[in-house]
Design a protein around this motif. Structure first.
Motif, PDB file in Angstrom:
ATOM      1  N   CYS A  93       0.833  -1.226  -0.078  1.00  0.00           N
ATOM      2  CA  CYS A  93       0.002   0.119   0.090  1.00  0.00           C
ATOM      3  C   CYS A  93       0.934   1.227   0.078  1.00  0.00           C
ATOM      4  N   SER A 130      -4.454   2.928  -2.147  1.00  0.00           N
ATOM      5  CA  SER A 130      -3.537   2.707  -1.230  1.00  0.00           C
ATOM      6  C   SER A 130      -3.734   3.471   0.266  1.00  0.00           C
ATOM      7  N   GLY A 133      -6.542   1.394   1.893  1.00  0.00           N
ATOM      8  CA  GLY A 133      -6.002   0.024   2.194  1.00  0.00           C
ATOM      9  C   GLY A 133      -4.971  -0.181   3.410  1.00  0.00           C
ATOM     10  N   TRP A 170      -8.722  -5.241   0.307  1.00  0.00           N
ATOM     11  CA  TRP A 170      -8.597  -4.657  -1.028  1.00  0.00           C
ATOM     12  C   TRP A 170     -10.080  -4.614  -1.423  1.00  0.00           C
TER      13      TRP A 170
END
Length: 372
Positions: A93, A130, A133, A170
């Motif tokens: 990430c 990202s 996540g 995810w």
């Protein structure tokens, strides 16, 4: 003369170009830029260049650090534990977070919205997936630390469980990046100096206000609440456990019930737990300013959000993505041992006994969590 221009120029001199932001943006691209930013003057070129230089440093430091974490944790058998699957996911990430920085660097040295709408969408999508996540991965790591310490037999992590948690992370993050990307709900727009992009927190509509509120809860409040809960439980459990041991030792008229090996193993565990808390604290410190900024933009006084102010949280998120892998290096004996074997020129001197802690081998992984 623009409203309040005289007040502004008393504090910050007008740039010599006397251009407003987006002065060099083609008319076809202006529709993608919130009107809020179009009322501010273009910053001096040196500001753009300094930010571009800062992001170049972020890019190399983060890519090297996270690249090493992904490489070592994926290839070293001693580090291939279920818990460390989460650590690798956090590094991925952070790595994705930094892969978008060339877009910012190019825009900065072009002094604006140089890569246009397409570049903006790529930048914002990578940042959203990202960032969210990383937040949820940090929450999963906090859960793993909690079960390892508070429920060492019932809550042991398995590779299947860790892999399932990564898939869930995810699956949770992607919709919040896809919905604004396709403009199904919310949208991605440039912000600040028009060199970075994020979701639109300035549009004054009911749908957009709902989107900001929901994504604030799902991407910030939910992982934050999990992190705070699990680590508070860990602290409570450790304090109670230490109290029980001291009372038992007092009854038995001994100084401590721990053997030397037990104390050494506990020392490693404490270092790893401290690193987990450190990384999660960094996540909180980096994303809280962004969350506050979004709430002000949607529900507060938008005049507080100047281009310069909005660049601060954008930089803090990238800074944390740089720090995470180095926190692992400082705290995790096994990781440093592998680096010592694979990259001897780094001159890492890890005591062999501590690095071979059975506890670290079987139950722990360096904790991370983006930042930004």
């Amino acid at each position: 003369m623009r409203p309040n221009q005289s007040v502004f120029t008393n504090i910050f001199p007008e740039p010599s170009t006397e251009h407003l932001l987006a002065w060099n943006v083609p008319p076809s691209e202006l529709v993608h830029i919130p009107e809020h930013w179009l009322t501010y003057p273009e910053p001096e070129a040196s500001i753009h260049y300094l930010l571009g230089l800062l992001y170049i440093v972020f890019f190399f430091v983060a890519c090297i650090g996270n690249g090493l974490v992904i490489w070592v944790f994926s290839s070293a058998k001693s580090l291939q534990t279920p818990s460390n699957i989460l650590v690798i996911n956090l590094a991925i990430c952070d790595f994705i977070m930094m892969l978008k920085t060339p877009i910012f660097i190019y825009n900065s040295y072009s002094r604006g919205y140089a890569l246009g709408h397409v570049g903006c969408q790529i930048f914002a999508f990578m940042g959203a997936v990202s960032g969210i996540g990383a937040g949820m991965t940090n929450a999963c790591i906090a859960y793993d630390r909690y079960t390892t310490i508070a429920k060492p037999f019932d809550g042991k992590m398995t590779k299947t469980k860790a892999a399932f948690m990564v898939v869930c992370v995810w699956g949770y993050a992607l919709p919040w990046a896809v919905l604004p990307l396709l403009e199904i709900w919310g949208r991605f727009v440039p912000e600040g100096f028009l060199t970075s992009c994020t979701f639109d927190y300035l549009m004054n509509s009911f749908d957009n206000h709902m989107f900001v509120a929901v994504i604030f809860v799902c991407s910030f409040v939910v992982p934050m609440s999990m992190i705070i809960y699990f680590y508070s439980q860990i602290v409570s459990h450790v304090v109670q456990h230490e109290k029980t041991l001291k009372e038992q030792a007092k009854k038995m008229n001994v100084e401590s019930l721990r053997s030397n090996q037990s104390q050494a193993n506990q020392s490693v565990e404490i270092r790893i737990a401290k690193a987990a808390i450190t990384v999660c604290f960094l996540f909180v410190a980096s994303w809280t300013p962004y969350a506050v900024l979004a709430l002000i933009g949607a529900f507060g006084d938008q005049s507080l959000l100047t281009p310069g102010v909005t660049m601060i949280p954008a930089c803090t998120c990238k800074f944390v993505a740089c720090l995470d892998p180095y926190v692992y290096a400082i705290s995790h004996p096994r990781y440093r041992m592998e680096l010592q074997k694979r990259l001897p020129w780094l001159a890492i001197k890890e005591p062999l006994g501590e690095a071979q802690s059975t506890t670290t081998e079987t139950t722990t992984g360096p904790p991370p969590t983006d930042a930004t």
